[in-house]
Motif scaffolding. Sequence first.
Motif, PDB file in Angstrom:
ATOM      1  N   TRP A 247      51.623  31.169 -29.991  1.00 35.98           N
ATOM      2  CA  TRP A 247      51.074  32.295 -30.579  1.00 35.98           C
ATOM      3  C   TRP A 247      51.848  33.238 -31.115  1.00 35.98           C
ATOM      4  CZ3 TRP A 247      52.521  35.703 -27.224  1.00 35.98           C
ATOM      5  CH2 TRP A 247      52.637  35.360 -25.658  1.00 35.98           C
ATOM      6  N   TRP A 248      53.167  33.276 -30.758  1.00 34.96           N
ATOM      7  CA  TRP A 248      54.058  34.217 -31.139  1.00 34.96           C
ATOM      8  C   TRP A 248      54.722  33.796 -32.621  1.00 34.96           C
ATOM      9  CZ3 TRP A 248      57.290  33.396 -26.084  1.00 34.96           C
ATOM     10  CH2 TRP A 248      58.220  32.303 -26.412  1.00 34.96           C
ATOM     11  N   ASP A 249      54.319  32.615 -33.212  1.00 38.80           N
ATOM     12  CA  ASP A 249      54.687  32.490 -34.378  1.00 38.80           C
ATOM     13  C   ASP A 249      54.156  33.331 -35.372  1.00 38.80           C
ATOM     14  OD1 ASP A 249      56.446  30.448 -33.475  1.00 38.80           O
ATOM     15  OD2 ASP A 249      54.961  28.855 -33.626  1.00 38.80           O
ATOM     16  N   VAL A 250      54.722  34.382 -35.595  1.00 35.55           N
ATOM     17  CA  VAL A 250      54.084  35.324 -36.628  1.00 35.55           C
ATOM     18  C   VAL A 250      54.459  34.662 -38.112  1.00 35.55           C
ATOM     19  CG1 VAL A 250      54.292  37.661 -37.477  1.00 35.55           C
ATOM     20  CG2 VAL A 250      54.661  37.314 -35.129  1.00 35.55           C
ATOM     21  N   GLY A 251      53.309  35.050 -38.748  1.00 32.72           N
ATOM     22  CA  GLY A 251      53.340  34.392 -40.057  1.00 32.72           C
ATOM     23  C   GLY A 251      52.857  33.155 -40.312  1.00 32.72           C
ATOM     24  N   ALA A 252      52.372  32.410 -38.947  1.00 33.04           N
ATOM     25  CA  ALA A 252      51.964  31.030 -39.332  1.00 33.04           C
ATOM     26  C   ALA A 252      50.627  30.811 -39.706  1.00 33.04           C
ATOM     27  CB  ALA A 252      52.097  30.374 -37.967  1.00 33.04           C
ATOM     28  N   GLY A 253      49.837  32.127 -39.656  1.00 31.29           N
ATOM     29  CA  GLY A 253      48.462  32.263 -40.217  1.00 31.29           C
ATOM     30  C   GLY A 253      47.383  32.010 -39.063  1.00 31.29           C
ATOM     31  N   PRO A 254      46.298  32.391 -39.463  1.00 34.34           N
ATOM     32  CA  PRO A 254      45.098  32.151 -38.624  1.00 34.34           C
ATOM     33  C   PRO A 254      44.887  30.958 -37.573  1.00 34.34           C
ATOM     34  CG  PRO A 254      44.283  33.290 -40.586  1.00 34.34           C
ATOM     35  CD  PRO A 254      45.617  32.504 -40.711  1.00 34.34           C
ATOM     36  N   ALA A 260      47.907  37.465 -36.292  1.00 34.62           N
ATOM     37  CA  ALA A 260      47.051  37.502 -37.451  1.00 34.62           C
ATOM     38  C   ALA A 260      45.539  37.763 -37.082  1.00 34.62           C
ATOM     39  CB  ALA A 260      46.889  35.730 -37.886  1.00 34.62           C
ATOM     40  N   ASN A 261      45.267  37.898 -35.741  1.00 36.33           N
ATOM     41  CA  ASN A 261      43.787  38.292 -35.306  1.00 36.33           C
ATOM     42  C   ASN A 261      43.996  39.858 -35.249  1.00 36.33           C
ATOM     43  OD1 ASN A 261      42.827  35.851 -34.324  1.00 36.33           O
ATOM     44  ND2 ASN A 261      43.964  35.911 -32.433  1.00 36.33           N
ATOM     45  N   GLN A 264      43.292  41.357 -39.068  1.00 33.71           N
ATOM     46  CA  GLN A 264      41.946  41.375 -39.565  1.00 33.71           C
ATOM     47  C   GLN A 264      41.787  43.038 -39.660  1.00 33.71           C
ATOM     48  OE1 GLN A 264      41.767  38.384 -40.627  1.00 33.71           O
ATOM     49  NE2 GLN A 264      39.275  38.780 -40.067  1.00 33.71           N
ATOM     50  N   LEU A 265      42.304  43.888 -38.859  1.00 39.02           N
ATOM     51  CA  LEU A 265      41.804  45.220 -39.118  1.00 39.02           C
ATOM     52  C   LEU A 265      42.260  45.746 -40.695  1.00 39.02           C
ATOM     53  CD1 LEU A 265      42.285  46.909 -35.721  1.00 39.02           C
ATOM     54  CD2 LEU A 265      40.191  46.145 -36.851  1.00 39.02           C
ATOM     55  N   PRO A 266      43.439  45.750 -41.114  1.00 37.72           N
ATOM     56  CA  PRO A 266      43.815  45.901 -42.260  1.00 37.72           C
ATOM     57  C   PRO A 266      43.281  45.079 -43.509  1.00 37.72           C
ATOM     58  CG  PRO A 266      45.904  45.150 -41.233  1.00 37.72           C
ATOM     59  CD  PRO A 266      44.666  45.227 -40.312  1.00 37.72           C
ATOM     60  N   LYS A 267      43.297  43.924 -43.140  1.00 35.16           N
ATOM     61  CA  LYS A 267      42.697  43.110 -44.321  1.00 35.16           C
ATOM     62  C   LYS A 267      41.303  43.110 -44.587  1.00 35.16           C
ATOM     63  CE  LYS A 267      42.089  38.082 -44.923  1.00 35.16           C
ATOM     64  NZ  LYS A 267      42.533  37.824 -46.284  1.00 35.16           N
ATOM     65  N   LEU A 268      40.417  43.547 -43.754  1.00 40.48           N
ATOM     66  CA  LEU A 268      39.187  43.840 -43.878  1.00 40.48           C
ATOM     67  C   LEU A 268      38.779  45.553 -44.028  1.00 40.48           C
ATOM     68  CD1 LEU A 268      37.433  41.545 -41.254  1.00 40.48           C
ATOM     69  CD2 LEU A 268      37.876  41.074 -43.618  1.00 40.48           C
ATOM     70  N   GLN A 269      39.844  45.981 -44.032  1.00 34.38           N
ATOM     71  CA  GLN A 269      39.826  47.615 -44.268  1.00 34.38           C
ATOM     72  C   GLN A 269      39.250  48.629 -43.305  1.00 34.38           C
ATOM     73  OE1 GLN A 269      38.207  48.181 -48.405  1.00 34.38           O
ATOM     74  NE2 GLN A 269      39.929  47.029 -49.213  1.00 34.38           N
ATOM     75  N   ASN A 294      47.644  36.985 -44.475  1.00 37.40           N
ATOM     76  CA  ASN A 294      46.557  37.108 -43.552  1.00 37.40           C
ATOM     77  C   ASN A 294      47.395  37.429 -42.112  1.00 37.40           C
ATOM     78  OD1 ASN A 294      44.317  35.542 -44.446  1.00 37.40           O
ATOM     79  ND2 ASN A 294      45.767  34.123 -45.041  1.00 37.40           N
ATOM     80  N   ASP A 295      48.572  37.982 -42.337  1.00 35.29           N
ATOM     81  CA  ASP A 295      49.300  38.213 -41.042  1.00 35.29           C
ATOM     82  C   ASP A 295      50.756  38.920 -41.649  1.00 35.29           C
ATOM     83  OD1 ASP A 295      50.336  38.038 -38.632  1.00 35.29           O
ATOM     84  OD2 ASP A 295      50.614  36.058 -38.543  1.00 35.29           O
ATOM     85  N   TRP A 296      51.324  39.443 -40.542  1.00 37.93           N
ATOM     86  CA  TRP A 296      53.005  40.062 -40.996  1.00 37.93           C
ATOM     87  C   TRP A 296      53.830  38.900 -41.235  1.00 37.93           C
ATOM     88  CZ3 TRP A 296      49.343  42.554 -37.499  1.00 37.93           C
ATOM     89  CH2 TRP A 296      49.205  43.857 -37.561  1.00 37.93           C
ATOM     90  N   GLY A 297      54.898  39.160 -41.833  1.00 33.45           N
ATOM     91  CA  GLY A 297      55.820  38.364 -42.410  1.00 33.45           C
ATOM     92  C   GLY A 297      56.701  37.599 -41.006  1.00 33.45           C
ATOM     93  N   CYS A 298      57.022  38.374 -40.292  1.00 29.86           N
ATOM     94  CA  CYS A 298      57.776  37.979 -38.907  1.00 29.86           C
ATOM     95  C   CYS A 298      57.650  38.996 -37.715  1.00 29.86           C
ATOM     96  CB  CYS A 298      59.402  38.077 -39.479  1.00 29.86           C
ATOM     97  SG  CYS A 298      59.998  39.542 -39.647  1.00 29.86           S
ATOM     98  N   LEU A 299      58.043  38.398 -36.688  1.00 32.74           N
ATOM     99  CA  LEU A 299      58.062  39.115 -35.381  1.00 32.74           C
ATOM    100  C   LEU A 299      58.550  40.389 -35.360  1.00 32.74           C
ATOM    101  CD1 LEU A 299      56.895  38.680 -32.551  1.00 32.74           C
ATOM    102  CD2 LEU A 299      59.175  38.070 -31.861  1.00 32.74           C
ATOM    103  N   THR A 300      59.437  41.061 -35.924  1.00 35.15           N
ATOM    104  CA  THR A 300      60.140  42.241 -36.097  1.00 35.15           C
ATOM    105  C   THR A 300      59.248  43.183 -37.105  1.00 35.15           C
ATOM    106  OG1 THR A 300      61.524  41.867 -37.917  1.00 35.15           O
ATOM    107  CG2 THR A 300      62.447  41.799 -35.791  1.00 35.15           C
TER     108      THR A 300
END
Length: 422
Positions: A247-254, A260-261, A264-269, A294-300
């Motif tokens: 679950w630490w693979d940032v950018g892999a998607g929902p 990615a969870n 949802q706050l910025p994605k759904l405004q 759907n997610d940030w680009g990387c862990l940093t």
Amino acid sequence: MAEFTDSMLFDDHQNFEWTLGAADARAVDAWINAKGDEAEGAKHAEPARVKKVAALMALVGTPATAANVDLDALTDVTVARVGRAASSNAQGEDELSPDDAEALDALITAGYDVSRVPGVLRQRATQISNLLALSGTPVAVESRLQGGDGEDLVSRTLANVPLRVRPRERFSFSGGTIRMADLVSIAAVLLIAASVVWPLLSTLRTHQQQLACGSNFAGIGSAMGTYAGDYRDHFPVAAASLGGPTWWDVGAGPGKSNSANLYQLPKLQYATLATLACPSNSEAPRGTCTKTSNDWGCLTDVSYSYQVMFGSDRPIWKQPTPVVVLADASPVTRRAAAGLTIHPQQNSQNHQGRGQWALLSDGSGRWLTKPEIGSDNIWLPAAMELAMQKAAERIGAGETSGTIEIHGNELPSSAQDSFLGP
């Protein structure tokens, strides 16, 4: 038996004052009052002593009489002596006593006419006038000045003297003159001020970033409450999946990335990317969230760690026993993802290890100086906390070391188990 040391002799020499004897002093005064005329001076003091004074003065270059003075040569010698004196006396200046200075000023004001000097200063003015005559100043060569050579003497002297007055002590710039010593003093003051002010400014900036981060958590808490009101008290979840390999693979998607969870706050405004960016994280995006992202680009890019939502039992908004659901970025997840040894008691590096902001499931926020809420470590799931306790017991029983690893697929044991990542 008394014992003498070199330091004692040196101190005695330092405290000794050299003075002329009474007879020698009278001979010097007689020679000066006679304006360097040895025969005239011998009338008022011992001739032999006056002769020695005249010989000594000749050795140091003082002319015997004003009649045989070569003005041109005297001017050059005087200017050269002024230059040498200025160089050798760079650290200090010889000055006349107040009485002699007042007498010299009175003599100059009187046009070098001793008879016009006030009576109380006339004796000193007379001695000064005699000394000036010995050195070949215009007082002693009045006839030459009146003949026209005086103007040339003044012009040549003024043209040469400024070139030799403290050539290394001052330099000029367009605004005026400043001494090098003043520049050194200014530089020292600036360095001291910088050494004092810079840490204060750094501390102030860090404190401001901490306050701004706390403001972000207040905004996120409000957004969480609004989201929970729209989704039957649930926290943001992007997919129903219980998680992928890590679950630490940032950018892999929902369904594969826990970040990615939270996205949802910025994605759904419900919140903005800027609200989810810690002020100390320069890499965090702060622009507009697109509908296709759907997610940030990387862990940093991720500033805050969110409760791992891939377990079957998840916390809900306003549950009776509040747990931490969001905090500054977990140092454990980042070290584990980089293959480094983890330190479960380490604070988030968002605030240089001083602590971390935390948002609880009841909507409250607090500053934690340790990554714990009660006895619950917010960086580890309950199963790993239990493993740590057992490892500590084994070490206490004699084992030299123990190893605990986190791989990114661990899950919280219950809705009451705070476990944040990535």
